[in-house]
Write an enzyme that holds these catalytic residues in place. Sequence first.
Site, short mmCIF file in Angstrom:
data_model
loop_
_atom_site.label_atom_id
_atom_site.label_comp_id
_atom_site.label_asym_id
_atom_site.label_seq_id
_atom_site.Cartn_x
_atom_site.Cartn_y
_atom_site.Cartn_z
N ASP A 153 -2.68 -19.28 12.71
CA ASP A 153 -1.51 -20.00 13.21
C ASP A 153 -1.17 -19.51 14.62
OD1 ASP A 153 1.19 -21.01 13.62
OD2 ASP A 153 1.22 -21.40 11.46
N HIS A 198 0.86 -1.19 0.00
CA HIS A 198 0.00 0.00 0.00
C HIS A 198 0.89 1.23 0.00
CE1 HIS A 198 0.90 1.04 4.16
NE2 HIS A 198 0.56 -0.19 4.54
N SER A 233 2.82 -5.07 6.73
CA SER A 233 2.30 -4.81 5.38
C SER A 233 3.33 -5.25 4.35
CB SER A 233 2.05 -3.31 5.18
OG SER A 233 1.08 -2.85 6.06
#
Length: 324
Positions: A274, A149, A289
């Site tokens: 997980d 992003h 990210s």
Amino acid sequence: MKKFYLLSIITISMFILGIARVNSSEKKEVKHLIPLGNIVGIRANTDGILVLENEEDYIDGIKSGDNIVSIEGKRVYSSKDVKKIINHCNKDFVDVLVDRDGDYIQKEVKLKKNGNEYKLGLWIRDKISGIGTMTFYNPEDNTFSAIGHAIKDIDTNELIKVKNGNIYNAKDIEIIKGDDGCVGQIKANFNVDKSIGNFNNNDDFGINGKLTTYDNGGKHKILEVSDKKDVRAGPASILFQNKDGIIEEYKVVIKKINNKDRKYGKDMIVEIVDDRLIDYTGGIIQGMSGAPIIQNNKIIGALTHVFLDNSKIGYGIFIDKMII
């Protein structure tokens, strides 16, 4: 509607000029990539200077979020450039060219004198420094992509326009775990004298550039690039650097797919399942990210956002948007 936080890098000092990506029809076909998942330091200089706010109301016509491109016709890239120009022009008013959302606007600004020095009367940023996660490496041309992003200014939420930048191996990594209603983050240091790559592109889908010292050495295998039409809801995994500095694979579930042509990185809803990663990070945190998402032994995308009310759930972007 669920709230979410943008998983931007941890900003220390900030800046701004993305280079537009080519149309998807003009993109070269990339069939295989090496997924990464390592934590890196990021530093960059701006292409122009980001205006945060005005010290006083007399700065008429220049707004927070504007990008100062030039003063008196001279390009500026740093606060030092601004200081030098306005203190050598011997004028009470200066011509300032700003970039406002892609439109170039000329303004006449009255200078403020402080002792023997002139000031514009603006709070500005001209650099960025922080932490992010690498998504992939293309061994055919030594290019990389990271974050998934846009890097935006923490105060103005404006896209930061990059003149040039570098990435570095992170060290002294500290994980602040996320929790429901609390977004965690990655803290780390890096040696600015030992760059491993460079970039000059920051847009809605992350940063891209060239790796200069990367040596795969068999650490990561090359994976096929998935067509977004083949991505399915169900089991998947992400790659992310563990506390020992090793890239590890963690289980996730793709909860929902959005195949509409969205501009930003919200193509998938991803849940961390997980227990090892939940114990390590609490879920998805700032700085993650760009962590690559794998499904059916293909790279399908990267993490981009986290839901504020549930740190285990966030968004992901399709991989094709990150390839240039």
